[in-house]
Write a protein that holds these residues in place. Structure first.
Motif, PDB file in Angstrom:
ATOM      1  N   ILE A  11      47.508  34.557  51.942  1.00 16.15           N
ATOM      2  CA  ILE A  11      46.510  35.338  52.677  1.00 16.15           C
ATOM      3  C   ILE A  11      45.520  35.965  51.698  1.00 16.15           C
ATOM      4  N   GLY A  12      46.034  36.469  50.568  1.00 12.40           N
ATOM      5  CA  GLY A  12      45.147  37.028  49.550  1.00 12.40           C
ATOM      6  C   GLY A  12      44.188  35.999  48.985  1.00 12.40           C
ATOM      7  N   LEU A  13      44.662  34.769  48.789  1.00 12.96           N
ATOM      8  CA  LEU A  13      43.784  33.710  48.295  1.00 12.96           C
ATOM      9  C   LEU A  13      42.711  33.347  49.313  1.00 12.96           C
ATOM     10  N   ALA A  14      43.071  33.369  50.592  1.00 13.66           N
ATOM     11  CA  ALA A  14      42.064  33.113  51.629  1.00 13.66           C
ATOM     12  C   ALA A  14      40.995  34.200  51.623  1.00 13.66           C
ATOM     13  N   VAL A  15      41.424  35.457  51.447  1.00 12.20           N
ATOM     14  CA  VAL A  15      40.457  36.562  51.352  1.00 12.20           C
ATOM     15  C   VAL A  15      39.585  36.371  50.116  1.00 12.20           C
ATOM     16  N   TYR A  16      40.190  35.972  49.017  1.00 15.17           N
ATOM     17  CA  TYR A  16      39.451  35.719  47.783  1.00 15.17           C
ATOM     18  C   TYR A  16      38.392  34.644  47.995  1.00 15.17           C
ATOM     19  N   LEU A  35      37.013  33.681  50.870  1.00 15.71           N
ATOM     20  CA  LEU A  35      36.031  34.006  51.907  1.00 15.71           C
ATOM     21  C   LEU A  35      35.060  35.110  51.503  1.00 15.71           C
ATOM     22  N   LEU A  36      35.458  35.984  50.585  1.00 12.98           N
ATOM     23  CA  LEU A  36      34.586  37.095  50.217  1.00 12.98           C
ATOM     24  C   LEU A  36      33.367  36.606  49.446  1.00 12.98           C
ATOM     25  N   ASP A  37      32.232  37.163  49.793  1.00 11.94           N
ATOM     26  CA  ASP A  37      31.001  36.867  49.075  1.00 11.94           C
ATOM     27  C   ASP A  37      30.691  38.074  48.200  1.00 11.94           C
ATOM     28  N   ALA A  38      31.379  38.161  47.069  1.00 15.28           N
ATOM     29  CA  ALA A  38      31.229  39.310  46.179  1.00 15.28           C
ATOM     30  C   ALA A  38      31.446  38.845  44.747  1.00 15.28           C
ATOM     31  N   SER A  39      31.366  39.780  43.824  1.00 13.94           N
ATOM     32  CA  SER A  39      31.589  39.428  42.424  1.00 13.94           C
ATOM     33  C   SER A  39      33.046  39.037  42.214  1.00 13.94           C
ATOM     34  N   LEU A  40      33.294  38.384  41.103  1.00 15.20           N
ATOM     35  CA  LEU A  40      34.645  37.909  40.806  1.00 15.20           C
ATOM     36  C   LEU A  40      35.643  39.068  40.748  1.00 15.20           C
ATOM     37  N   VAL A  41      35.261  40.167  40.120  1.00 18.23           N
ATOM     38  CA  VAL A  41      36.157  41.318  39.996  1.00 18.23           C
ATOM     39  C   VAL A  41      36.482  41.896  41.367  1.00 18.23           C
ATOM     40  N   ASN A  42      35.476  42.062  42.222  1.00 20.10           N
ATOM     41  CA  ASN A  42      35.715  42.607  43.561  1.00 20.10           C
ATOM     42  C   ASN A  42      36.566  41.673  44.408  1.00 20.10           C
ATOM     43  N   ARG A  43      36.376  40.379  44.262  1.00 24.76           N
ATOM     44  CA  ARG A  43      37.193  39.420  45.014  1.00 24.76           C
ATOM     45  C   ARG A  43      38.651  39.488  44.575  1.00 24.76           C
ATOM     46  N   VAL A  44      38.880  39.567  43.260  1.00 28.28           N
ATOM     47  CA  VAL A  44      40.256  39.626  42.748  1.00 28.28           C
ATOM     48  C   VAL A  44      40.932  40.919  43.183  1.00 28.28           C
ATOM     49  N   ILE A  45      40.239  42.044  43.072  1.00 24.93           N
ATOM     50  CA  ILE A  45      40.822  43.326  43.456  1.00 24.93           C
ATOM     51  C   ILE A  45      41.100  43.363  44.958  1.00 24.93           C
ATOM     52  N   SER A  46      40.170  42.859  45.765  1.00 26.40           N
ATOM     53  CA  SER A  46      40.380  42.840  47.220  1.00 26.40           C
ATOM     54  C   SER A  46      41.562  41.963  47.592  1.00 26.40           C
TER      55      SER A  46
END
Length: 195
Positions: free
Chosen positions: A133-138, A140-151
């Motif tokens: 689920i975390g990888l799917a969020v990673y 799908l997010l349209d953000a910087s790499l750091v924000n995607r990893v943290i989210s």
């Protein structure tokens, strides 16, 4: 990740982990008593506080303090999840639970099978599903790499306990196992960054 692990002193981290486990065990023992037992509570919190020193010696001030702060919550969560009879809170018929327990007659065989199933389904497969689920969020997010990893990491930390509790509340672990495998495969295949 491997650089992070190679920079940690194994003996210091083992001592810190033992102190954390001792503290959580003491707090759990105090919690199970009918009345407050201040010596156990004090000893438990003191043991957790003392764990900061070996963790900071093992991993450095910032990483050690972060690990010493995060691990007690995770370890306590695992104790709660594995020690609570979640099945008694569901509406599953008593006869269905009794029939599932009557399949294996020997108590030690039942205990070994139950522990193995819990480790595989409740622990590992639920973690794999939470990571999926975390990888799917990673992805799908349209953000910087750091924000995607943290989210994605935050999603995993929030979803994993929920999946563990849900799987523990079922009469049989077969349905949660199938769900976890499906979610894991979907999440891992959904993320193009891995391939």
């Amino acid at each position: 990740m491997s650089m992070f692990l190679s920079s940690i002193d194994p003996l210091g981290s083992l001592l810190g982990l033992c102190l954390l486990l001792l503290g959580i065990g003491l707090l759990h023992a105090a919690w199970r008593r009918p009345q407050r037992h201040w010596p156990l509570i004090s000893a438990g919190w003191l043991s957790i506080a003392l764990a900061y020193w070996p963790w900071m010696k093992a991993a450095g001030f910032d990483k050690g303090a972060a690990l010493a702060s995060l691990l007690p919550g995770l370890l306590a969560l695992l104790v709660i999840i594995f020690r609570t009879d979640w099945r008694s809170h569901t509406k599953a018929p008593v006869a269905a639970r009794a029939a599932a327990k009557a399949v294996i007659t020997s108590s030690w065989q039942r205990l070994a099978l139950s522990l193995t199933q819990r480790i595989l389904v409740v622990g590992l497969l639920s973690l794999s599903a939470a990571i999926g689920i975390g990888l799917a969020v990673y992805a799908l997010l349209d953000a910087s790499l750091v924000n995607r990893v943290i989210s994605a990491a935050l999603v995993v930390l929030l979803v994993w306990p929920a999946l563990m509790v849900w799987s523990q509340s079922r009469v049989s672990l077969l349905k949660p196992a199938l769900w976890f495998v499906g979610i894991s495969l979907g999440g891992w295949l959904f993320t193009p960054a891995i391939f």
